[in-house]
Scaffold this motif. Structure first.
Motif, PDB file in Angstrom:
ATOM      1  N   HIS B  51      10.739  -2.763   6.433  1.00 54.50           N
ATOM      2  CA  HIS B  51      11.367  -1.556   5.872  1.00 54.50           C
ATOM      3  C   HIS B  51      12.602  -1.832   5.023  1.00 54.50           C
ATOM      4  CE1 HIS B  51      14.370  -1.862   9.093  1.00 54.50           C
ATOM      5  NE2 HIS B  51      13.404  -1.860  10.008  1.00 54.50           N
ATOM      6  N   LYS B  52      13.319  -2.939   5.273  1.00 59.82           N
ATOM      7  CA  LYS B  52      14.517  -3.301   4.494  1.00 59.82           C
ATOM      8  C   LYS B  52      15.498  -2.129   4.399  1.00 59.82           C
ATOM      9  CE  LYS B  52      12.169  -6.798   1.637  1.00 59.82           C
ATOM     10  NZ  LYS B  52      13.137  -7.847   1.311  1.00 59.82           N
ATOM     11  N   GLU B 288      -2.175  -6.471  -1.647  1.00 59.79           N
ATOM     12  CA  GLU B 288      -2.247  -7.692  -0.820  1.00 59.79           C
ATOM     13  C   GLU B 288      -3.464  -7.715   0.103  1.00 59.79           C
ATOM     14  OE1 GLU B 288       1.222  -8.350   1.569  1.00 59.79           O
ATOM     15  OE2 GLU B 288       0.430 -10.223   2.354  1.00 59.79           O
ATOM     16  N   PHE B 289      -3.721  -6.616   0.788  1.00 64.60           N
ATOM     17  CA  PHE B 289      -4.869  -6.567   1.711  1.00 64.60           C
ATOM     18  C   PHE B 289      -5.962  -5.646   1.181  1.00 64.60           C
ATOM     19  CE2 PHE B 289      -1.639  -7.417   5.358  1.00 64.60           C
ATOM     20  CZ  PHE B 289      -1.710  -8.781   5.127  1.00 64.60           C
ATOM     21  N   GLY B 290      -6.010  -5.463  -0.120  1.00 63.59           N
ATOM     22  CA  GLY B 290      -7.043  -4.618  -0.705  1.00 63.59           C
ATOM     23  C   GLY B 290      -6.429  -3.477  -1.494  1.00 63.59           C
ATOM     24  N   CYS B 335       4.459  -3.759   4.041  1.00 61.84           N
ATOM     25  CA  CYS B 335       5.620  -4.621   3.755  1.00 61.84           C
ATOM     26  C   CYS B 335       5.756  -4.922   2.261  1.00 61.84           C
ATOM     27  CB  CYS B 335       5.524  -5.920   4.537  1.00 61.84           C
ATOM     28  SG  CYS B 335       5.444  -5.703   6.324  1.00 61.84           S
ATOM     29  N   THR B 336       4.663  -5.316   1.614  1.00 58.28           N
ATOM     30  CA  THR B 336       4.756  -5.676   0.198  1.00 58.28           C
ATOM     31  C   THR B 336       4.772  -4.440  -0.706  1.00 58.28           C
ATOM     32  OG1 THR B 336       2.385  -6.194   0.415  1.00 58.28           O
ATOM     33  CG2 THR B 336       3.908  -8.040   0.275  1.00 58.28           C
ATOM     34  N   HIS B 341       9.921  -0.600  -4.016  1.00 59.41           N
ATOM     35  CA  HIS B 341      10.600   0.701  -4.153  1.00 59.41           C
ATOM     36  C   HIS B 341      12.059   0.628  -3.728  1.00 59.41           C
ATOM     37  CE1 HIS B 341       6.950   3.160  -4.906  1.00 59.41           C
ATOM     38  NE2 HIS B 341       6.367   2.136  -4.330  1.00 59.41           N
ATOM     39  N   ASP B 342      12.855   1.533  -4.266  1.00 58.33           N
ATOM     40  CA  ASP B 342      14.284   1.573  -3.942  1.00 58.33           C
ATOM     41  C   ASP B 342      14.645   2.608  -2.895  1.00 58.33           C
ATOM     42  OD1 ASP B 342      15.289  -0.455  -5.742  1.00 58.33           O
ATOM     43  OD2 ASP B 342      14.634   0.867  -7.342  1.00 58.33           O
TER      44      ASP B 342
END
Lengths: 365, 365
Positions: B51-52, B288-290, B335-336, B341-342
């Protein structure tokens, strides 16, 4: 000790992950493309989606570009703010929020937008009238990419006429992007198929002209096709973008431009004789066209990226790498890699000479 | 009219692309995971790489987490600044610039770091002494992922002893991440293989303890394995991250958590009866996963993403979509996607209730 980026520092002193730009290679790329268009009837309007960087856009204009192309309204706003006077947003700008912003932007710079739907023409025309601004519009034609755009030929006529008749809008011509052809490896096949795609724009242009509509602009093309679409008599503007940076993929297609962009990383782990792990993964380097390639060290190859790790296989010279050593990567695609970073570390002969903010990064709105 | 995000506005009034967070689903996810660990000997130290976002880290702590896990020093700096008191950086922090920052961080919060190399222990110990700070360190053990970490068993002993003897460092235990197992579809097979991987940590812990080293912490685990590694008597801390947001991939593995994250997009083109194009591509949604999956509209499926376009195939209800209509996507990997996004647009019952800055986005250094 306190770390600060400062002019003259050695590239290996820069904290990682860091996006590096080789200034000399970059300038040669900018000049090479500018020279191709110098004296030709077709002009260069470079695509800023690649760099999202006002400093680079202004340098492209200094080198002779007639304006800048953007993918997003948000990118255009950042570039206009930085002084770019003439911008094509090469997509449909849809919905009341964005149309309001687009008409504001028309007060800041000469703006041109792509359209493919009558409701969008109505909405933008009304907004232009309400604010007392005007802007140019291109009809986007689908020349085989099967993304946006009206069909070539007759379908463009009513929309072009609607724009020409719409208060606040000027019908300026056509746009068609041969994006499905830019990566064809064989140049002869690519050239032949580009001619076929541009012929669809030409037919559409001829039809509009026969119906009394002037078509001053026909815009399209990219780094993979600039010398094919860019020498076709129909095209007036080419939207090449990736040539400024290049990457592992474009270097195969376009050996006349130089790789100028790389990602600097640090080895953080040497858990096995043949395994090197760096601090640079998917969140710093795109995997869009494949894994990024380590450069400058023999015997090193990328095995996989995690989110924040690069896993490499090491043989030969690379076997001596230790934690703290630096590895540079050539990305597989420049555009989606640059979008992960906030600044370009501009390098000349291994010294940091400047920092260029990627000011439009994240401006997807 | 001037567009502004304001509390209470309808979700469909938000400009796009926009990252949306369903507050109720998010809170249920946070509470569900907290309840799992309540009263158990193993604790939750959620991974913030997902989430950062300091707001989310603080909510996880309020719900009972004992601290936060980060992938990068830069993320830890942002979270410490926001008041997170206890942070594990679950990677090697290497090189003089970062070690200087890491020892500064030890003045701001309780920090713990992963190590797998003697030179890194020496360098960090010297820096801690020079600044008069101390911090805890875990030895990272490779339990089968083949990324960083020493081999299980004897290889950990000299490094653990070196840390225990190093001024400024406290040997706090072991870390091992079963990242190669978290996506095994069959839960029984996943559980069995997780037991095998955690057994390697247990053997290593036993060996260290037989050699007189206390091992108070053993850290690892993720959303795919939290109830497998998290109920193993060896583990003391679980680093699950994705459970707060979920995505199309994790929802298949973990149906007990709810998809809380989506990307709002606008239809910008309807060039053919069966084709819908949105303003949301690879620069707003990870592949990444589709491909991301459109949700809430029957008959819509993602065909491909360009950098700034989503190309969808439309049948049934979706055939009535027009430019300006909104489409929400469930990402394939949270995650990716978040890393692009900000801010998170926090939504409750279709109304915007808050904006949470993704303050550590881009903090890959």
């Amino acid at each position: 000790m306190s770390y600060q980026l400062r002019p003259g520092m050695h590239v290996l002193e820069i904290d990682t992950p860091a996006l590096l730009l080789d200034l000399d290679a970059f300038e040669r790329n900018v000049n090479r493309m500018a020279q191709f268009f110098a004296g030709r009837p077709t002009s260069l309007r470079p695509h800023a989606k690649t760099h999202k960087c006002p400093t680079i856009a202004l340098r492209q204009l200094e080198a002779g570009a007639i304006g800048i192309t953007c993918a997003k309204l948000g990118e255009a706003e950042v570039l206009a703010q930085a002084g770019v006077p003439d911008i094509l947003i090469a997509n449909q700008v849809v919905g009341p929020i964005k149309i309001d912003r687009l008409t504001d932007l028309a007060r800041e710079c000469n703006v041109m937008v792509a359209m493919d739907h009558p409701a969008n023409v109505d909405a933008l025309s009304r907004a232009c009238q309400a604010k007392g601004v005007s802007m140019r519009a291109l009809v986007e034609v689908d020349i085989g990419m099967k993304r946006c755009g009206v069909r070539p030929g007759g379908a463009a006529l009513p929309l072009a006429r609607q724009i020409a008749d719409a208060p606040g809008l000027q019908f300026a011509g056509l746009m068609g992007y041969e994006g499905h052809l830019v990566m064809i490896p064989d140049p002869d096949e690519r050239a032949s198929r580009v001619r076929g795609a541009v012929a669809l724009l030409q037919e559409t242009k001829d039809l509009l002209e026969r119906n009394g509509l002037a078509v001053p602009i026909v815009s399209g093309g990219g780094t993979g096709t600039f010398d094919m679409s860019g020498t076709h008599p129909t095209m007036t503007e080419i939207q090449a973008g990736s040539y400024v940076f290049m990457d592992a993929t474009y270097c195969r297609i376009r050996p006349e431009f130089e790789p100028a962009l790389s990602v600097l990383s640090t080895v953080i782990s040497r858990p096995a004789r043949d395994r090197v792990v760096t601090d640079t993964g998917k969140k710093a380097m795109s995997e869009e066209f494949g894994l990024p390639r380590p450069i400058g060290i023999e015997g090193l190859s990328t095995q996989a990226l995690s989110e924040e790790h690069g896993r490499l296989t090491a043989t030969a010279d690379a076997a001596s790498l230790q934690p703290g050593d630096k590895v540079r990567f050539l990305p597989s695609h420049c555009c989606t890699t640059v979008n992960l970073h906030d600044r370009l570390h501009v390098i000349q002969r291994d010294a940091l000479v400047d920092i260029w903010p990627i000011a439009a990064r994240g401006r997807a709105q």
